[in-house]
Design a protein around this motif. Sequence first.
Motif, mmCIF file in Angstrom:
data_model
loop_
_atom_site.group_PDB
_atom_site.id
_atom_site.type_symbol
_atom_site.label_atom_id
_atom_site.label_comp_id
_atom_site.label_asym_id
_atom_site.label_seq_id
_atom_site.Cartn_x
_atom_site.Cartn_y
_atom_site.Cartn_z
ATOM 1 N N SER A 1 4.129 -8.882 -30.694
ATOM 2 C CA SER A 1 5.651 -8.548 -29.771
ATOM 3 C C SER A 1 6.480 -8.824 -30.704
ATOM 4 C CB SER A 1 5.147 -9.189 -28.377
ATOM 5 O OG SER A 1 5.455 -10.926 -28.314
ATOM 6 N N ASN A 2 6.718 -10.052 -31.303
ATOM 7 C CA ASN A 2 8.310 -10.275 -31.858
ATOM 8 C C ASN A 2 8.204 -8.535 -33.207
ATOM 9 O OD1 ASN A 2 9.136 -12.247 -34.963
ATOM 10 N ND2 ASN A 2 9.514 -12.191 -32.559
ATOM 11 N N MET A 3 7.149 -8.030 -33.529
ATOM 12 C CA MET A 3 7.134 -7.337 -34.757
ATOM 13 C C MET A 3 7.353 -5.890 -33.876
ATOM 14 S SD MET A 3 4.544 -8.070 -37.273
ATOM 15 C CE MET A 3 3.282 -8.468 -36.260
ATOM 16 N N GLU A 4 7.027 -5.655 -32.473
ATOM 17 C CA GLU A 4 7.543 -4.546 -32.232
ATOM 18 C C GLU A 4 9.397 -3.754 -32.552
ATOM 19 O OE1 GLU A 4 6.658 -2.193 -27.760
ATOM 20 O OE2 GLU A 4 6.572 -4.637 -27.673
ATOM 21 N N TYR A 5 9.788 -4.675 -32.341
ATOM 22 C CA TYR A 5 11.195 -3.969 -32.050
ATOM 23 C C TYR A 5 11.710 -3.791 -33.745
ATOM 24 C CZ TYR A 5 16.143 -3.598 -34.040
ATOM 25 O OH TYR A 5 17.440 -3.086 -34.381
ATOM 26 N N TRP A 6 11.336 -3.854 -34.836
ATOM 27 C CA TRP A 6 11.080 -3.551 -35.846
ATOM 28 C C TRP A 6 10.173 -1.545 -36.645
ATOM 29 C CZ3 TRP A 6 15.249 -6.075 -38.295
ATOM 30 C CH2 TRP A 6 15.033 -7.361 -37.817
ATOM 31 N N ASP B 1 8.349 -15.724 -40.689
ATOM 32 C CA ASP B 1 8.039 -16.365 -40.026
ATOM 33 C C ASP B 1 6.314 -16.531 -40.105
ATOM 34 O OD1 ASP B 1 10.304 -18.193 -40.119
ATOM 35 O OD2 ASP B 1 10.738 -17.650 -37.531
ATOM 36 N N SER C 1 3.062 -12.658 -34.429
ATOM 37 C CA SER C 1 3.201 -11.905 -33.353
ATOM 38 C C SER C 1 3.606 -10.480 -33.514
ATOM 39 C CB SER C 1 4.605 -12.803 -32.549
ATOM 40 O OG SER C 1 4.555 -12.801 -31.422
ATOM 41 N N TYR D 1 5.087 -5.051 -42.129
ATOM 42 C CA TYR D 1 5.450 -6.293 -41.075
ATOM 43 C C TYR D 1 4.508 -6.931 -40.849
ATOM 44 C CZ TYR D 1 9.664 -3.970 -42.002
ATOM 45 O OH TYR D 1 11.207 -3.919 -41.881
ATOM 46 N N TRP E 1 14.228 -10.619 -39.872
ATOM 47 C CA TRP E 1 13.978 -12.054 -39.598
ATOM 48 C C TRP E 1 12.467 -11.841 -38.293
ATOM 49 C CZ3 TRP E 1 15.975 -16.931 -36.996
ATOM 50 C CH2 TRP E 1 14.652 -17.642 -36.901
ATOM 51 N N TYR E 2 11.586 -11.753 -38.686
ATOM 52 C CA TYR E 2 10.314 -11.911 -37.440
ATOM 53 C C TYR E 2 9.058 -12.307 -37.657
ATOM 54 C CZ TYR E 2 7.687 -9.337 -41.176
ATOM 55 O OH TYR E 2 6.636 -9.315 -42.726
ATOM 56 N N LYS E 3 7.577 -12.551 -37.082
ATOM 57 C CA LYS E 3 7.075 -13.527 -37.239
ATOM 58 C C LYS E 3 5.716 -12.620 -36.951
ATOM 59 C CE LYS E 3 8.802 -17.306 -34.035
ATOM 60 N NZ LYS E 3 8.090 -18.316 -32.770
#
Length: 327
Positions: A127-132, A327, A125, A188, A120-122
Amino acid sequence: MYNFGKYNAKAMADKKVAEQYYTRPPKLSGWESFKIFLWNGETSQFMGRTAGSWARILLFYLLFYAALAGFFAGLLTIFWQTLDNDKPKWQLEASLIGANPGLGFRPMPPEAKLGSTLIWYKASSPSNMEYWFKSVDTFLEDYKKTSHLENQIHCDHNTQKQEGKVCIFSADSLGNCSPEKTKGKYGYPERRPCVFLKLNKIYNWRPEVYNTTENLPAKMPTYIKQSIGGEQLKPKDKNLVWISCEGENPADVENLGGINYFPQRGFPDYYFPFNNVQGYLPPLVAVQFDHPKSGVLINIECKAWAKNIHHDRAERRGSVHFELMID
């Protein structure tokens, strides 16, 4: 009277002796009792035992535990003699994991969400995708190496299997999901996320591939049957553990959109069996989902297809489940 008096005097003397014998010891304070417990000068006892008593009990426990440790070490030595450092003693059907491999997927959700299978990611964003991004990079680290070990060789369906050699699988072969082509973003930001699949390793397991149209499973997807029966692939190039990914429910199928597979729709059979040879890397299939519907949770099931892979959705045999939400 004299006899009675003599008897009476004797009785009184005995009573005095008895009173002296049963006289209670003097009452000591707690601290004084503790000091006497630590060291009793009258009996030469330390903590309730004399030096000889302590020596005997310590010698007993020293010999007892030494014998126990020696017995345990002997059993371990015998046990380790039955094991091989390079291969398991019990293999395939005789082992606990059996001979029916499952599928694994990457990237996995954060460890904080233990047990979750939701990607689940935005997309808006970074920063929100950085983990993936980082999770995929870490997973592909060994596949991105350009220098190889001496026993790593380039293979194809015409390569003869060599003892002690393993086939190279390069991240560059992952097409539109490769680190170079995606610039480390793996689709992504463009809402075309890549998910990487691999077969779980089972020692000495060899796939029995479907490479002809005979006795194909009724539930095998039509597009795989067409690939097996078509002329687009050479006969040897059909020696794959085929992979299919689909929405689990009709709504999921509708929301999922298009799917592409890289470098092909399965794992080539020349990567098997896994024999714990140094440098072995399991082959990957990158599955790219082409613009799945936004804001909707999509349940996805991917299956591996071979004659000796059996499917069980409840126990996830031969398959893997995960969810995708953008999202």
